[in-house]
Design a protein around this motif. Sequence first.
Motif, PDB file in Angstrom:
ATOM      1  N   UNK A 187       4.194   2.857   4.444  1.00 22.97           N
ATOM      2  CA  UNK A 187       4.337   2.635   5.885  1.00 22.97           C
ATOM      3  C   UNK A 187       3.873   1.217   6.237  1.00 22.97           C
ATOM      4  N   UNK A 188       4.813   0.309   6.530  1.00 27.78           N
ATOM      5  CA  UNK A 188       4.438  -1.061   6.884  1.00 27.78           C
ATOM      6  C   UNK A 188       3.528  -1.111   8.104  1.00 27.78           C
ATOM      7  N   UNK A 189       2.672  -2.139   8.147  1.00 24.67           N
ATOM      8  CA  UNK A 189       1.767  -2.317   9.278  1.00 24.67           C
ATOM      9  C   UNK A 189       1.338  -3.780   9.369  1.00 24.67           C
TER      10      UNK A 189
ATOM     11  N   UNK B  89      -6.607  19.650   3.647  1.00 27.55           N
ATOM     12  CA  UNK B  89      -7.199  18.322   3.486  1.00 27.55           C
ATOM     13  C   UNK B  89      -7.766  18.157   2.077  1.00 27.55           C
ATOM     14  N   UNK B  90      -7.893  16.890   1.676  1.00 30.37           N
ATOM     15  CA  UNK B  90      -8.506  16.581   0.388  1.00 30.37           C
ATOM     16  C   UNK B  90      -7.530  16.420  -0.751  1.00 30.37           C
ATOM     17  N   UNK B  91      -6.224  16.497  -0.471  1.00 27.46           N
ATOM     18  CA  UNK B  91      -5.220  16.350  -1.522  1.00 27.46           C
ATOM     19  C   UNK B  91      -4.422  15.074  -1.283  1.00 27.46           C
ATOM     20  N   UNK B  92      -5.046  13.928  -1.499  1.00 33.62           N
ATOM     21  CA  UNK B  92      -4.340  12.665  -1.292  1.00 33.62           C
ATOM     22  C   UNK B  92      -4.954  11.562  -2.145  1.00 33.62           C
ATOM     23  N   UNK B  93      -4.229  10.469  -2.254  1.00 35.02           N
ATOM     24  CA  UNK B  93      -4.669   9.302  -3.003  1.00 35.02           C
ATOM     25  C   UNK B  93      -3.909   8.099  -2.466  1.00 35.02           C
ATOM     26  N   UNK B  94      -4.351   6.905  -2.805  1.00 36.51           N
ATOM     27  CA  UNK B  94      -3.654   5.688  -2.375  1.00 36.51           C
ATOM     28  C   UNK B  94      -3.938   4.573  -3.367  1.00 36.51           C
ATOM     29  N   UNK B  95      -3.020   3.607  -3.422  1.00 39.83           N
ATOM     30  CA  UNK B  95      -3.169   2.477  -4.335  1.00 39.83           C
ATOM     31  C   UNK B  95      -2.273   1.344  -3.873  1.00 39.83           C
TER      32      UNK B  95
ATOM     33  N   UNK C  79       0.834  -1.193   0.000  1.00 38.46           N
ATOM     34  CA  UNK C  79       0.000   0.000   0.000  1.00 38.46           C
ATOM     35  C   UNK C  79       0.874   1.251   0.000  1.00 38.46           C
ATOM     36  N   UNK C  80       0.647   2.136  -0.957  1.00 38.99           N
ATOM     37  CA  UNK C  80       1.364   3.408  -1.005  1.00 38.99           C
ATOM     38  C   UNK C  80       0.345   4.544  -1.012  1.00 38.99           C
ATOM     39  N   UNK C  81       0.743   5.672  -0.437  1.00 37.40           N
ATOM     40  CA  UNK C  81      -0.131   6.835  -0.352  1.00 37.40           C
ATOM     41  C   UNK C  81       0.564   8.047  -0.957  1.00 37.40           C
ATOM     42  N   UNK C  82      -0.250   8.965  -1.447  1.00 37.14           N
ATOM     43  CA  UNK C  82       0.245  10.233  -1.970  1.00 37.14           C
ATOM     44  C   UNK C  82      -0.475  11.360  -1.258  1.00 37.14           C
TER      45      UNK C  82
END
Length: 339
Positions: free
Chosen positions: A292-294, A258-264, A245-248
């Motif tokens: 970020x590992x989890x 807020x509101x400026x993000x994405x993930x895939x 999982x990566x986030x932007x």
Amino acid sequence: MEKHRLAKIGWIFLYTLLLLTILSACSREKASTRSMAQHEAEARAYTVTGNPNQNTSSLDERAANRTPVHQQGSSYVEISGDVNIDRKTVKVTGRSNLPAGARIKGNLAVKNSLLTGYTDEATVQKDGSFVLRVQRPGIQGSMDLTVLFRPADQDDPIRNLYGSSGEKLEGPYVYQYEEKEQLRQEVRIGAEFDPEQEQSTPLVKPVWNKPKDYGGPKVWIKPDVKQEGNYYHVYARSNLLEGSDVKLTIDFPGRWQFGYDDQTRVMPDGSFSMRVKKPSLANRYTMVIIFEPNEDMWANAKRVYGASGEHLSGTLVKSADDKEGSKRIEARIPIQPKS
């Protein structure tokens, strides 16, 4: 009176904190509604610059030879097809070397929409052909079609042919997924189209370019950012494991936004794509790609990176804030908007 004023300030602070938390959660939820097919389709549009391991000009190609080369029932699965769109239906006329009786599913998604249920299932014929018909949603917007074959969902003869978890599958159409903490494999192919502008398009064959150090704990990310209209499209190559999982997000200097993000999730060769709306007020800001590992990671990723990222190494490693000894990956990209 002083106590009353302090109490009032405290309540205002708590209310503001709660509102910010809700807005942040909504933003994350909005990002998560974008389908995997949408991310893959966007990645197909870009060529990555500055990567010595990149031998092809793009991530995928439109297959010139539509007839399967490998025999029917081979573990090396080949699949192709054409998508035809009319006012009511999205039709896929497909070809494959899958055995007769194999079941294939089609799923249609609309970008930035929570629509569900636009699916169909077809049975492969004796010559490997199949036809899917998915109802076309009654809304406008770019659409993504995913065609899927999972050995785990087949009857015993076909499931045994490819392995109960798809472990015998080979070829560029093979993707991983995790179910009940077990890593499985499926065959997937897709297409992106705008039904208002296109009446037909082929399913797109992926071409993966896995780096030599793929899956290593010393993580690198090489992003390529393109501004198109009101959006930034980010395509990146990396050596991250498939399914990570990566986030932007966008980091604004001196303030919260807020509101400026994405993930895939990362693709089979470590590549991934995301997009984020272009801010209208700030003159300078930084895009941040985060891994970020989890504990919820796939089991193979936990073994390599550690459940808290303790095995990560390289120049992109940062200390995570949640607990001592935890690490994460941050790739920061300074942005100065076009005038």
